[in-house]
Design a protein around this motif. Structure first.
Motif, PDB file in Angstrom:
ATOM      1  N   HIS A 161       1.994 -24.904  32.855  1.00 55.61           N
ATOM      2  CA  HIS A 161       1.766 -23.525  32.084  1.00 55.61           C
ATOM      3  C   HIS A 161       2.772 -23.576  30.789  1.00 55.61           C
ATOM      4  O   HIS A 161       3.712 -24.478  30.792  1.00 55.61           O
ATOM      5  N   GLU A 162       2.439 -22.855  29.735  1.00 51.74           N
ATOM      6  CA  GLU A 162       3.177 -22.890  28.674  1.00 51.74           C
ATOM      7  C   GLU A 162       2.949 -21.496  27.767  1.00 51.74           C
ATOM      8  O   GLU A 162       1.882 -20.958  27.964  1.00 51.74           O
ATOM      9  N   GLU A 163       3.890 -21.089  27.223  1.00 51.53           N
ATOM     10  CA  GLU A 163       3.861 -19.645  26.401  1.00 51.53           C
ATOM     11  C   GLU A 163       4.641 -19.924  25.161  1.00 51.53           C
ATOM     12  O   GLU A 163       5.399 -20.500  24.927  1.00 51.53           O
ATOM     13  N   GLU A 164       4.086 -19.168  24.205  1.00 51.83           N
ATOM     14  CA  GLU A 164       4.825 -18.857  22.680  1.00 51.83           C
ATOM     15  C   GLU A 164       4.946 -17.454  22.634  1.00 51.83           C
ATOM     16  O   GLU A 164       4.214 -16.538  22.833  1.00 51.83           O
ATOM     17  N   GLY A 165       6.153 -17.114  21.870  1.00 58.13           N
ATOM     18  CA  GLY A 165       6.445 -15.772  21.414  1.00 58.13           C
ATOM     19  C   GLY A 165       6.584 -14.844  22.534  1.00 58.13           C
ATOM     20  O   GLY A 165       6.331 -13.727  22.321  1.00 58.13           O
ATOM     21  N   ILE A 166       7.199 -15.471  23.509  1.00 54.01           N
ATOM     22  CA  ILE A 166       7.240 -14.227  24.688  1.00 54.01           C
ATOM     23  C   ILE A 166       8.465 -13.568  24.617  1.00 54.01           C
ATOM     24  O   ILE A 166       9.527 -13.996  24.363  1.00 54.01           O
ATOM     25  N   GLY A 167       8.546 -12.242  25.428  1.00 50.93           N
ATOM     26  CA  GLY A 167       9.865 -11.729  25.602  1.00 50.93           C
ATOM     27  C   GLY A 167      10.588 -12.113  26.764  1.00 50.93           C
ATOM     28  O   GLY A 167       9.854 -12.683  27.515  1.00 50.93           O
ATOM     29  N   PRO A 168      11.546 -11.278  27.191  1.00 49.82           N
ATOM     30  CA  PRO A 168      12.428 -11.796  28.389  1.00 49.82           C
ATOM     31  C   PRO A 168      11.699 -11.445  29.557  1.00 49.82           C
ATOM     32  O   PRO A 168      11.883 -12.092  30.722  1.00 49.82           O
ATOM     33  N   ASP A 169      11.010 -10.163  29.643  1.00 48.04           N
ATOM     34  CA  ASP A 169      10.204  -9.866  30.995  1.00 48.04           C
ATOM     35  C   ASP A 169       9.155 -10.879  31.390  1.00 48.04           C
ATOM     36  O   ASP A 169       9.110 -11.060  32.363  1.00 48.04           O
ATOM     37  N   GLN A 170       8.399 -11.421  30.378  1.00 49.96           N
ATOM     38  CA  GLN A 170       7.427 -12.383  30.569  1.00 49.96           C
ATOM     39  C   GLN A 170       7.898 -13.552  30.770  1.00 49.96           C
ATOM     40  O   GLN A 170       7.444 -14.409  32.011  1.00 49.96           O
ATOM     41  N   LEU A 171       8.927 -13.938  30.337  1.00 42.63           N
ATOM     42  CA  LEU A 171       9.611 -15.211  30.876  1.00 42.63           C
ATOM     43  C   LEU A 171      10.291 -15.352  32.322  1.00 42.63           C
ATOM     44  O   LEU A 171       9.806 -15.854  32.952  1.00 42.63           O
ATOM     45  N   MET A 172      10.791 -13.991  32.605  1.00 44.96           N
ATOM     46  CA  MET A 172      11.245 -13.984  33.891  1.00 44.96           C
ATOM     47  C   MET A 172      10.072 -13.750  34.863  1.00 44.96           C
ATOM     48  O   MET A 172      10.118 -14.538  36.038  1.00 44.96           O
ATOM     49  N   GLY A 173       9.075 -12.976  34.541  1.00 43.26           N
ATOM     50  CA  GLY A 173       7.779 -13.006  35.463  1.00 43.26           C
ATOM     51  C   GLY A 173       7.230 -14.599  35.557  1.00 43.26           C
ATOM     52  O   GLY A 173       6.823 -14.986  36.695  1.00 43.26           O
ATOM     53  N   ASP A 174       7.227 -15.350  34.581  1.00 33.24           N
ATOM     54  CA  ASP A 174       6.584 -16.830  34.565  1.00 33.24           C
ATOM     55  C   ASP A 174       7.398 -17.518  35.524  1.00 33.24           C
ATOM     56  O   ASP A 174       6.918 -18.161  36.552  1.00 33.24           O
ATOM     57  N   VAL A 175       8.807 -17.530  35.512  1.00 36.58           N
ATOM     58  CA  VAL A 175       9.773 -18.156  36.328  1.00 36.58           C
ATOM     59  C   VAL A 175       9.662 -17.632  37.729  1.00 36.58           C
ATOM     60  O   VAL A 175       9.497 -18.909  38.624  1.00 36.58           O
ATOM     61  N   LEU A 176       9.532 -16.526  38.039  1.00 32.90           N
ATOM     62  CA  LEU A 176       9.334 -16.042  39.217  1.00 32.90           C
ATOM     63  C   LEU A 176       8.007 -16.566  40.000  1.00 32.90           C
ATOM     64  O   LEU A 176       7.965 -16.855  41.133  1.00 32.90           O
ATOM     65  N   TYR A 177       6.915 -16.453  39.133  1.00 31.37           N
ATOM     66  CA  TYR A 177       5.742 -16.595  39.575  1.00 31.37           C
ATOM     67  C   TYR A 177       5.333 -18.064  40.054  1.00 31.37           C
ATOM     68  O   TYR A 177       4.811 -18.400  41.034  1.00 31.37           O
TER      69      TYR A 177
END
Length: 300
Positions: A161-177
């Motif tokens: 998975h990869e993301e650009e320009g994300i905020g803290p909530d989405q980063l946390m969600g990705d890590v948990l998921y």
């Protein structure tokens, strides 16, 4: 009311996410990464770099700098160090932030990754400063990193998975998921796993909430932190489980049999029977549905 063995024989339609992610925090826009042959050295560059590196307090050991022990973020400086870190992680989730010393957004998101590193002990976190040296520029070129901050997620040395320009909530969600391996949410990897879980809870009459999604489904990631919190607060009366339909053929067959056409879908199962479902990523609606199947009167 369908039982778990009352499978449907129709072909599975295209599975699609049903909502867009709406972050709680502002997104951090990504900026283009210029991979030049020499590091940039100007006052803004140095000032922004200090914001990231103040938390580093790096010590050199075998060519690798380690962030302070509380942060658990490893800074890597070359392709070799990067590959060694992925190899050492084995099947644990590895989260990599690609940053730049002149990127204000890199310095803004980095503290949130540090916070996550403290609470997610089963996840490895890496930091790559793209403009640090020729070696880090080679690494970014190999990984096709064109914008920063950029987050990539790896398991077993493969990018998942990869993301650009994300905020803290989405980063946390990705890590948990993608990295949650020891929570109260039971991981399902096949139809047999589901049937076994149902059999185990026929006698205690607990409600089973099965979260069905896909690996790269934004709404599935968005709602998962809520699922995780509910699994802890309702552990006495509700069993939470999840399955990624695209993990293998058995999971995809299960989705077809359960007539799942959109994700995330939550199946509610009690005493071996499917008593209902909720399709969506609304946190309030999901909690309301769970309470309703627990016998609590809910009005919308």
């Amino acid at each position: 009311m369908a039982t778990i063995t009352n499978f449907l024989a129709r072909q599975l339609p295209y599975l699609s996410p049903i909502t867009k992610i709406t972050p709680f925090y502002p997104q951090f826009p990504s900026t283009s990464l210029q991979i030049s042959s020499k590091p940039k050295l100007n006052s803004l560059n140095l000032q922004t770099q200090r914001h990231i590196l103040l938390a580093v307090k790096a010590t050199t050991a075998a060519g690798t700098q380690q962030l302070n022990s509380d942060a658990r973020v490893q800074r890597v400086h070359s392709v070799q160090e990067f590959d060694d870190a992925l190899r050492a992680a084995k099947n644990r989730l590895v989260v990599v932030e690609y940053a730049a010393s002149d990127s204000e957004n890199s310095s803004k998101i980095y503290p949130f990754m540090v916070d996550l590193s403290r609470s997610c002990s089963d996840v490895d976190f890496l930091l790559v400063m793209s403009d640090e040296s020729e070696e880090t520029r080679k690494l970014c070129a190999r990984e096709k990193i064109e914008q920063v901050p950029h987050f990539s997620f790896y398991k077993s040395m493969e990018k998942i998975h990869e993301e650009e320009g994300i905020g803290p909530d989405q980063l946390m969600g990705d890590v948990l998921y993608y990295g949650d391996n020891h929570s109260a949410v039971v991981q399902m990897h096949s139809r047999e796993d589901v049937e076994k879980l149902i059999e185990e809870h026929k006698t205690d009459h607990k409600l089973i909430v099965l979260d069905v999604g896909l690996k790269h489904c934004g709404p599935c990631v968005k709602v998962y932190p809520t699922v995780l919190k509910l699994s802890r607060s309702m552990a006495d009366t509700v069993v939470f489980a999840r399955m990624n339909g695209d993990e293998n053929d058995s999971c995809m067959e299960f989705l077809r049999d359960m007539d799942v056409v959109e994700v995330p879908t939550f199946l509610f199962i009690r005493d071996g029977e499917i008593c209902g479902r909720y399709v969506g990523s609304g946190k309030g609606e999901l909690i309301g549905e769970i309470l309703r199947y627990q016998g609590v009167r809910v009005t919308y």
